[in-house]
Scaffold this motif. Structure first.
Motif, mmCIF file in Angstrom:
data_model
loop_
_atom_site.group_PDB
_atom_site.id
_atom_site.type_symbol
_atom_site.label_atom_id
_atom_site.label_comp_id
_atom_site.label_asym_id
_atom_site.label_seq_id
_atom_site.Cartn_x
_atom_site.Cartn_y
_atom_site.Cartn_z
ATOM 1 N N GLY C 266 -13.955 -55.597 28.974
ATOM 2 C CA GLY C 266 -14.036 -56.941 28.402
ATOM 3 C C GLY C 266 -14.672 -56.958 27.026
ATOM 4 O O GLY C 266 -15.467 -57.845 26.706
ATOM 5 N N ILE C 267 -14.353 -55.981 26.214
ATOM 6 C CA ILE C 267 -14.903 -55.941 24.852
ATOM 7 C C ILE C 267 -13.844 -56.432 23.869
ATOM 8 O O ILE C 267 -12.731 -55.904 23.846
ATOM 9 N N ASN C 268 -14.181 -57.425 23.085
ATOM 10 C CA ASN C 268 -13.230 -57.945 22.111
ATOM 11 C C ASN C 268 -13.551 -57.505 20.703
ATOM 12 O O ASN C 268 -12.681 -57.190 19.908
ATOM 13 N N ASN C 269 -14.834 -57.501 20.416
ATOM 14 C CA ASN C 269 -15.260 -57.116 19.089
ATOM 15 C C ASN C 269 -16.245 -55.952 19.205
ATOM 16 O O ASN C 269 -17.433 -56.157 19.443
ATOM 17 N N PRO C 270 -15.725 -54.718 19.074
ATOM 18 C CA PRO C 270 -16.573 -53.551 19.341
ATOM 19 C C PRO C 270 -17.873 -53.540 18.544
ATOM 20 O O PRO C 270 -18.924 -53.181 19.079
ATOM 21 N N VAL C 271 -17.820 -53.927 17.274
ATOM 22 C CA VAL C 271 -19.039 -53.856 16.456
ATOM 23 C C VAL C 271 -20.116 -54.774 17.031
ATOM 24 O O VAL C 271 -21.284 -54.423 17.123
ATOM 25 N N LYS C 272 -19.702 -55.962 17.460
ATOM 26 C CA LYS C 272 -20.665 -56.916 18.004
ATOM 27 C C LYS C 272 -21.069 -56.562 19.428
ATOM 28 O O LYS C 272 -22.226 -56.659 19.807
ATOM 29 N N ASP C 273 -20.046 -56.199 20.212
ATOM 30 C CA ASP C 273 -20.296 -56.023 21.643
ATOM 31 C C ASP C 273 -20.972 -54.710 22.000
ATOM 32 O O ASP C 273 -21.531 -54.572 23.081
ATOM 33 N N LEU C 274 -20.901 -53.732 21.095
ATOM 34 C CA LEU C 274 -21.512 -52.439 21.398
ATOM 35 C C LEU C 274 -22.824 -52.291 20.647
ATOM 36 O O LEU C 274 -22.993 -52.827 19.550
ATOM 37 N N ASP C 275 -23.734 -51.530 21.269
ATOM 38 C CA ASP C 275 -25.014 -51.296 20.607
ATOM 39 C C ASP C 275 -25.094 -49.922 19.967
ATOM 40 O O ASP C 275 -25.901 -49.694 19.078
ATOM 41 N N LEU C 276 -24.303 -49.008 20.466
ATOM 42 C CA LEU C 276 -24.249 -47.700 19.820
ATOM 43 C C LEU C 276 -22.993 -46.958 20.259
ATOM 44 O O LEU C 276 -22.384 -47.298 21.271
ATOM 45 N N VAL C 277 -22.643 -45.961 19.466
ATOM 46 C CA VAL C 277 -21.484 -45.138 19.774
ATOM 47 C C VAL C 277 -21.899 -43.673 19.661
ATOM 48 O O VAL C 277 -22.548 -43.270 18.705
ATOM 49 N N GLU C 278 -21.536 -42.883 20.696
ATOM 50 C CA GLU C 278 -21.739 -41.435 20.627
ATOM 51 C C GLU C 278 -20.349 -40.822 20.621
ATOM 52 O O GLU C 278 -19.621 -40.902 21.613
ATOM 53 N N LEU C 279 -19.929 -40.250 19.503
ATOM 54 C CA LEU C 279 -18.583 -39.702 19.476
ATOM 55 C C LEU C 279 -18.568 -38.213 19.146
ATOM 56 O O LEU C 279 -19.549 -37.653 18.678
ATOM 57 N N SER C 280 -17.431 -37.587 19.437
ATOM 58 C CA SER C 280 -17.301 -36.136 19.269
ATOM 59 C C SER C 280 -16.708 -35.820 17.912
ATOM 60 O O SER C 280 -15.506 -35.899 17.729
ATOM 61 N N GLU C 281 -17.565 -35.473 16.948
ATOM 62 C CA GLU C 281 -17.052 -35.069 15.638
ATOM 63 C C GLU C 281 -17.260 -33.577 15.476
ATOM 64 O O GLU C 281 -18.356 -33.116 15.210
ATOM 65 N N TYR C 282 -16.207 -32.832 15.723
ATOM 66 C CA TYR C 282 -16.300 -31.387 15.559
ATOM 67 C C TYR C 282 -16.404 -31.054 14.064
ATOM 68 O O TYR C 282 -16.954 -30.046 13.671
ATOM 69 N N TYR C 283 -15.811 -31.918 13.263
ATOM 70 C CA TYR C 283 -15.862 -31.781 11.801
ATOM 71 C C TYR C 283 -16.258 -33.137 11.242
ATOM 72 O O TYR C 283 -15.939 -34.171 11.834
ATOM 73 N N ALA C 284 -16.898 -33.142 10.090
ATOM 74 C CA ALA C 284 -17.474 -34.378 9.571
ATOM 75 C C ALA C 284 -16.446 -35.487 9.391
ATOM 76 O O ALA C 284 -16.686 -36.640 9.746
ATOM 77 N N HIS C 285 -15.264 -35.143 8.868
ATOM 78 C CA HIS C 285 -14.289 -36.205 8.591
ATOM 79 C C HIS C 285 -13.838 -36.903 9.865
ATOM 80 O O HIS C 285 -13.408 -38.046 9.832
ATOM 81 N N GLU C 286 -13.952 -36.182 11.005
ATOM 82 C CA GLU C 286 -13.498 -36.776 12.260
ATOM 83 C C GLU C 286 -14.295 -38.020 12.605
ATOM 84 O O GLU C 286 -13.749 -38.977 13.156
ATOM 85 N N GLU C 287 -15.598 -38.020 12.266
ATOM 86 C CA GLU C 287 -16.386 -39.203 12.613
ATOM 87 C C GLU C 287 -15.801 -40.449 11.947
ATOM 88 O O GLU C 287 -15.727 -41.513 12.555
ATOM 89 N N LEU C 288 -15.376 -40.298 10.707
ATOM 90 C CA LEU C 288 -14.817 -41.453 9.995
ATOM 91 C C LEU C 288 -13.519 -41.893 10.653
ATOM 92 O O LEU C 288 -13.284 -43.082 10.893
ATOM 93 N N LEU C 289 -12.681 -40.910 10.957
ATOM 94 C CA LEU C 289 -11.394 -41.226 11.559
ATOM 95 C C LEU C 289 -11.586 -41.839 12.943
ATOM 96 O O LEU C 289 -10.929 -42.820 13.315
ATOM 97 N N TRP C 290 -12.512 -41.258 13.708
ATOM 98 C CA TRP C 290 -12.720 -41.763 15.073
ATOM 99 C C TRP C 290 -13.352 -43.165 15.060
ATOM 100 O O TRP C 290 -13.064 -43.964 15.935
ATOM 101 N N THR C 291 -14.210 -43.449 14.090
ATOM 102 C CA THR C 291 -14.782 -44.802 14.053
ATOM 103 C C THR C 291 -13.668 -45.826 13.819
ATOM 104 O O THR C 291 -13.706 -46.914 14.371
ATOM 105 N N GLU C 292 -12.663 -45.428 13.030
ATOM 106 C CA GLU C 292 -11.497 -46.310 12.858
ATOM 107 C C GLU C 292 -10.766 -46.461 14.186
ATOM 108 O O GLU C 292 -10.425 -47.561 14.606
ATOM 109 N N GLY C 293 -10.538 -45.331 14.847
ATOM 110 C CA GLY C 293 -9.827 -45.353 16.121
ATOM 111 C C GLY C 293 -10.536 -46.190 17.160
ATOM 112 O O GLY C 293 -9.911 -46.862 17.978
#
Lengths: 369, 162, 384
Positions: C266-293
């Motif tokens: 039930g999340i509509n607006n991830p930035v508002k509804d989430l308090d933090l994100v832990e994502l898998s960035e094996y390479y630095a550019h991936e974090e940027l791409l994954w935040t978009e995803g």
């Protein structure tokens, strides 16, 4: 309460020792196409696609992702299981969990092996720890030979009984157009075969086959819409044993993973006389002693009775309790596919009106050394 | 989809090798050190259930008790009983050497005197007629100068009569 | 989801470049003991099944879960192995519970990357008929992806470098992190070039470690802990394997995964509804791409997002407050370590890098060439 899960589509490739004009992706595609045709669905109906295979046999890391174009997993959910000989059943169980959890309704599960492309025996040897016992396993056959010797000693089973098992299996496989070794062998033929690893001779071991099997699984509501005769995956059990002496009965009562699995499964499903209450048993029988030995171990029959049943001919295709009527792993062993093929063959048996109930998934794991 | 026999297509033939540097860990490291320096086979004992593991285990598989207490280790063997065996009469490729197995090759599952858990190792005897289950065997350990601290410091198990 | 699955406790080893004194089994024993203690349960009697996660090639053994039953006391119990990222193992564990089969299970993942040569193993995961023989590995794949991403969305190497500065900086506060550093953008860009535009500091270090977690049904979780963390959404998808079949500047599989998980939770607006994100960035550019995803910004705005500072530890939506993969965690453990970090954040046990008042988090696992598979889990703090 878990959703009920049914098998609504089954597809297997023909099995053979070599198929040089097919690559592994095409092999998978073949099985998937047949399963989808069987279910009357298309790949777009699949909500998730799961694969089971071992990395080292053909030398591919993450091959679920590598071959996802062929399996249909590209652009869909899914992940890979890898548990050795049991991986096929494990993949079916993975499909069961996907649906029983309520997260998905229709799933495709696939197991495959292309044995002619890599070294299976040394790959199996690497299940052991490199520091201590890797040098002394010599593939699955080494482990299986040791349990065979122990079984012969314990129960009074003779080499002739193993030969009978193999002769029965060849009769069954002869009638199965999808099986790999379909030649008919007499007991004498089997006894005359070249010894590979005492007590197992060439015919008493499983062949190295290639092939793939795919199944479409569906939740109760969907299954009833998709097909008239869904086969329900009623129960499943997974058991492990420690590395040690328990399977040989050293220092304590003999109690193997099979025994625990059989005991749990029969108790949960209120089966007290397995040989009467179930009509067929598809066993993962990679060597000729497996059928008598593991029938006992699965608590289907009394200890030391297994080989007597074979003498009586009770386990033949037309006998009172057919075991592996497809010819079993003895005639077709494409490892990553073998276990899922057992589930598929059992389900095919259940589609026939004569045989009603069965124990669905007696699940074992290659863990004897 | 019936298959026709076709001309074979092109194969890609490659042998792929990966280097590994496996750790033996605390318990096996100590086991191999003892074997190398003193030629003694040790088992470690579970303080809870009393089972003696040879090969040693970090934790007891039944009750998860730590078995790393060095003072609880006991020497076992070198004599033991053959529980079961296999006997290779056909050669196989070995992952440990990358070479074909020299046959005949007999491997026994051996319960060393004093241990409760089995050890798998090569047998000296390769005449199938002469290998009997529950026969007595003894570890043949390499001379000190040749020992390297690995499982091959035990050459094989020879048959003994008592 | 049908019922709720609670994460009772999580544990991890310290991630290190090499752990020469520990056998793989020792790592598993270490994390298992920690997590069992944290959950206050009895390993032998209470745990019904074990899901492990490891990969044969990394461990150098077929069926790499072979020693696991011994290490986690699962003699005569159920153990199954997921061969993929650790986040999938958590998801599979959740399925065990949702199906009603089990009430309390242990999930473990382990890997010692340092025992072998990762480049070769990565190469072995690439299709064996065409591309493997070109000698591709994930770093080269990542470089192609980064180039394509820069080309299409005008993201810059400086923005990639900012990710490294942020994550390795966050790691200074994380006791389990392997490579915590005070860096500048310039230092990152000037470190050794691996495959243009990826420099050494932009790549996840070689790492050894393990991670474990206890999952329970709603009822059991509530009894065991006052701070259960619920898995309220999940999604996982594959990308195509063949690089010609996908556009490397896009991350469709992740977008779909996130969409599915958000819908469930039930999340509509991830930035508002989430308090933090832990994502898998094996390479630095991936974090940027994954935040978009993951929908934290629009397509092509990953670079702007890092510039804005919103993803900093004290920002609006902290991304990888733990330091992420750039601060160290082996493959297969990677995704599960992300889940573990998110769990500690929601339980208020993260330590110095705690995000104050965190109630809802996303953990993301990924694997394969240029992020070929993605798994997104939405985690929520108790209550509701």
């Amino acid at each position: 309460m878990a959703n009920r899960v049914a098998i609504v589509g089954i597809g297997q490739t023909t099995h053979s020792g070599r198929r040089p004009y097919v690559n592994d992706g095409e092999l998978i595609y073949d099985a998937v196409t047949r399963a989808l045709e069987d279910a009357g669905l298309t790949i777009n109906d699949m909500e998730a696609v799961m694969a089971g295979n071992m990395d080292m046999f053909e030398g591919h890391h993450l091959n679920d992702a590598m071959l996802n174009l062929y399996s249909g997993a590209a652009g869909r959910p899914g992940f890979k299981m890898n548990t050795g000989g049991t991986v096929g059943t494990m993949t079916a169980i993975q499909g069961w969990y996907h649906i029983a959890s309520g997260l998905y309704d229709v799933c495709l599960v696939i197991g495959w092996e292309k044995h002619d492309e890599g070294p299976a025996t040394p790959a199996i040897s690497t299940i052991t720890d490199p520091a201590v016992d890797r040098h002394f396993l010599v593939g699955a056959i080494g482990g299986l030979a040791t349990v065979s010797v122990a079984y012969m000693q314990r129960s009074g089973c003779k080499l002739e009984h193993a030969a009978m098992v193999r002769a029965n299996a060849s009769q069954a496989a002869h009638r199965n157009p999808m099986a790999h070794m379909r030649e008919i062998y007499s007991v004498e033929d089997v006894m005359k075969a070249r010894m590979v690893m005492y007590p197992l001779n060439l015919l008493m071991c499983c062949p190295t086959s290639l092939g793939a099997t795919a199944m479409v699984l569906a939740s109760e509501s969907k299954a009833k819409k998709i097909c008239k005769k869904p086969v329900w995956m009623k129960d499943h059990v997974t058991v492990h044993v420690e590395y040690g002496g328990a399977q040989f009965g050293i220092g304590e009562k003999r109690w193997t993973s099979h025994m625990e699995a059989g005991a749990k499964l029969f108790k949960r499903n209120h089966i007290t006389k397995p040989m009467q209450e179930t009509q067929v048993f598809e066993m993962y029988d990679p060597f000729a002693f497996a059928i008598p030995m593991w029938l006992e171990d699965f608590l289907v029959c009394e200890p030391n009775e297994g080989w007597k049943l074979i003498e009586k001919g009770a386990l033949k295709l037309e006998g009172e309790y057919p075991v592996s009527p497809s010819g079993g792993v003895l005639c077709t062993n494409s490892i990553g596919d073998s276990a899922i093929l057992r589930v598929a063959e059992a389900a095919l048996q259940l589609r026939q009106p004569i045989r009603r109930c069965t124990l669905h998934q007696l699940y074992r794991r290659l863990r004897h050394t | 989809m019936k298959e026709k026999v076709q001309e074979e297509l092109i194969y890609i033939n490659k042998t792929m090798k990966i280097p590994y540097k496996w750790r033996t860990g605390e318990v096996w490291g100590e086991f191999f050190r003892e074997l190398k320096e003193n030629g003694i086979i040790y088992a470690n004992q579970c303080p809870t259930c009393g089972r003696a593991f040879c090969l040693p285990k970090d934790v007891c598989t039944r009750d998860h008790t730590r078995c790393t207490d060095r003072s609880k280790w006991i020497p076992v063997g070198p004599k033991g009983t053959l529980v079961t065996y296999f006997m290779a009469e056909q050669s196989f490729l070995l992952p440990t050497t990358g070479e074909m197995l020299k046959i005949p090759f007999a491997v026994g599952i051996i319960l060393l005197d004093g241990a409760t858990v089995i050890l798998q190792h090569q047998l000296e005897e390769t005449d199938e007629e002469k290998i009997k289950i529950f026969m007595r065997v003894e570890a043949v350990i390499k001379p000190k100068a040749e020992r390297k601290g690995n499982i091959f410091d035990i050459v094989h198990f020879k048959t003994i009569t008592e | 989801m049908a019922g709720r699955v609670g994460i009772v406790a999580a544990s991890a080893t310290k991630f290190e470049a090499a752990k020469p004194y520990q056998h793989l089994m020792d790592l598993v024993v270490e994390v298992t003991d920690k997590v069992v203690e944290a959950a206050g349960i009895n390993l032998k009697d209470d745990i019904e099944a074990v899901v492990s996660c490891s990969q044969d090639f990394w461990d150098g053994r077929t069926i790499s879960s072979m020693p696991i039953p011994d290490a986690v006391c699962s003699h005569l119990k159920d153990e199954s192995k997921v061969a993929g990222d650790g986040a999938y193992a958590v998801l599979y564990g959740a399925m065990h519970i949702l199906s009603g089969d089990n009430k309390l299970i242990l999930v473990v993942s382990h890997c010692e990357e340092s025992i072998t040569d990762g480049t070769m193993i990565e190469n072995w995961s690439i299709d064996h008929i065409f591309h493997r023989w070109l000698g591709l590995d994930y770093t080269m794949g990542a470089a192609m992806q980064a180039r394509r991403y820069m080309d299409r969305y005008k993201v810059t190497p400086e923005q990639f470098a900012k990710v490294v500065v942020k994550n390795r900086g966050n790691a200074l506060k994380n006791k389990l992190a392997q490579e915590a550093m005070n860096l500048t953008v310039d230092q990152v860009l000037k470190s050794k070039m691996l495959a243009d535009p990826i420099t050494e500091l932009q790549k996840k270090p070689v790492s050894d470690g393990a991670c474990a977690m206890i999952l329970a049904s709603e009822e059991v979780a509530k009894k065991l802990t006052p701070t259960p963390v619920w898995i309220t959404g999940s999604g996982n998808y594959y990308e195509h394997h063949n690089l010609g079949d996908r556009d490397l500047a896009e991350c469709d599989a992740l977008i779909k995964s996130a969409k599915r998980a958000y819908k469930m939770a039930g999340i509509n607006n991830p930035v508002k509804d989430l308090d933090l994100v832990e994502l898998s960035e094996y390479y630095a550019h991936e974090e940027l791409l994954w935040t978009e995803g993951l929908g934290l910004c629009g397509r092509g705005e990953g670079g702007k997002l890092i510039d804005s500072g919103k993803t900093q530890l004290k920002g609006e939506i902290p991304v990888n407050p733990s330091g992420g993969l750039l601060s160290g965690a082996p493959v297969t453990v990677a995704g599960m370590a992300r889940v573990a970090e998110a769990v500690w954040q929601l339980q208020g046990k993260a330590g110095e890098h705690q995000v104050q008042g965190a109630k809802r988090a996303v953990a993301h696992g990924c694997g394969g060439l240029a992020g070929q598979m993605h798994c997104v889990l939405v985690l929520e703090k108790g209550g509701k």
